[in-house]
Each structure stands twice: as structure tokens, then as C-alpha cells.
Scaffold this active site. Structure first.
Site, PDB file in Angstrom:
ATOM      1  N   LEU A  14       0.856  -1.187   0.000  1.00  8.43           N
ATOM      2  CA  LEU A  14       0.000   0.000   0.000  1.00  8.43           C
ATOM      3  C   LEU A  14       0.893   1.237   0.000  1.00  8.43           C
ATOM      4  CD1 LEU A  14      -3.040  -0.232  -0.119  1.00  8.43           C
ATOM      5  CD2 LEU A  14      -3.142   0.466   2.243  1.00  8.43           C
ATOM      6  N   HIS A  15       1.568   1.457  -1.114  1.00 11.69           N
ATOM      7  CA  HIS A  15       2.441   2.622  -1.254  1.00 11.69           C
ATOM      8  C   HIS A  15       1.590   3.857  -1.522  1.00 11.69           C
ATOM      9  CE1 HIS A  15       2.083   2.470  -5.684  1.00 11.69           C
ATOM     10  NE2 HIS A  15       2.049   1.158  -5.494  1.00 11.69           N
ATOM     11  N   ALA A  16       2.208   4.971  -1.869  1.00  9.25           N
ATOM     12  CA  ALA A  16       1.528   6.265  -1.948  1.00  9.25           C
ATOM     13  C   ALA A  16       0.288   6.282  -2.842  1.00  9.25           C
ATOM     14  CB  ALA A  16       2.512   7.350  -2.400  1.00  9.25           C
ATOM     15  N   PRO A  18      -1.846   3.757  -4.178  1.00  8.26           N
ATOM     16  CA  PRO A  18      -3.028   3.049  -3.691  1.00  8.26           C
ATOM     17  C   PRO A  18      -3.505   3.556  -2.325  1.00  8.26           C
ATOM     18  CG  PRO A  18      -1.138   1.582  -3.708  1.00  8.26           C
ATOM     19  CD  PRO A  18      -0.715   2.847  -4.376  1.00  8.26           C
ATOM     20  N   ALA A  19      -2.582   4.000  -1.489  1.00  4.40           N
ATOM     21  CA  ALA A  19      -2.991   4.551  -0.193  1.00  4.40           C
ATOM     22  C   ALA A  19      -3.833   5.806  -0.396  1.00  4.40           C
ATOM     23  CB  ALA A  19      -1.771   4.860   0.674  1.00  4.40           C
TER      24      ALA A  19
END
Length: 85
Positions: A14-16, A18-19
Site C-alpha cells: 500500500l504505497h503512496a 493506492p494509499a
């Protein structure tokens, strides 16, 4: 309160990007939404909170929804997760 578990399948976790999509989706829903990983709880509407969990591929997270539309919004959020990460 409605809860469901989801295991992250995206290789990058859950990197930038998709977050931020999760935060945006949570903002569209009326329920209070909390993301839980290994006992740590954060507001799903707070990008830095979600990113601070360090969610990686294969991690199981829990969503807790509370509100008048929690049942239907939990299903919407679950489908969102399945289609996004």
C-alpha cells in the site's frame, strides 16, 4: 460496527498511490472507517496514518466501519480493495 479482513495482493504493498486512492474512497463514504494492522489503528481518511502502517504485499489488514450505512459501505469498500490492491 461492521468489520472485514483483506490481504494485500499488490506487489508494492500500500504505497503512496493506492494509499491515496483508499483515503479518497474512505472520504466518499459516510461511515467512520478505521484500518487496523497488528493492533495499530488509523483513520482511513488520513493518508499519513495509512502509510505509517507500512502495509506490504501479503499483509492482512482489518477494516472497521461504523455508521448508519456500515453494511452497504463495507461491501463497497471490500469490492474497492479487491479491484484496486
Amino acid at each position: 460496527m461492521k468489520e472485514f479482513h483483506y490481504t494485500i495482493r499488490d506487489e508494492l504493498g500500500l504505497h503512496a498511490r493506492p494509499a491515496s486512492l483508499l483515503v479518497k474512497k474512505a472520504g466518499e463514504l459516510s461511515s467512520r472507517i478505521v484500518v487496523v494492522k497488528k493492533g495499530r489503528k488509523v483513520d482511513a481518511r488520513r493518508l499519513f496514518g495509512v502509510m505509517s502502517l507500512g502495509i506490504r504485499c501479503g499483509d492482512a489488514i482489518k477494516f472497521k466501519l461504523e455508521g448508519p450505512k456500515e453494511e452497504e459501505e463495507a461491501e463497497l469498500l471490500k469490492r474497492f480493495c479487491e479491484n484496486t490492491f
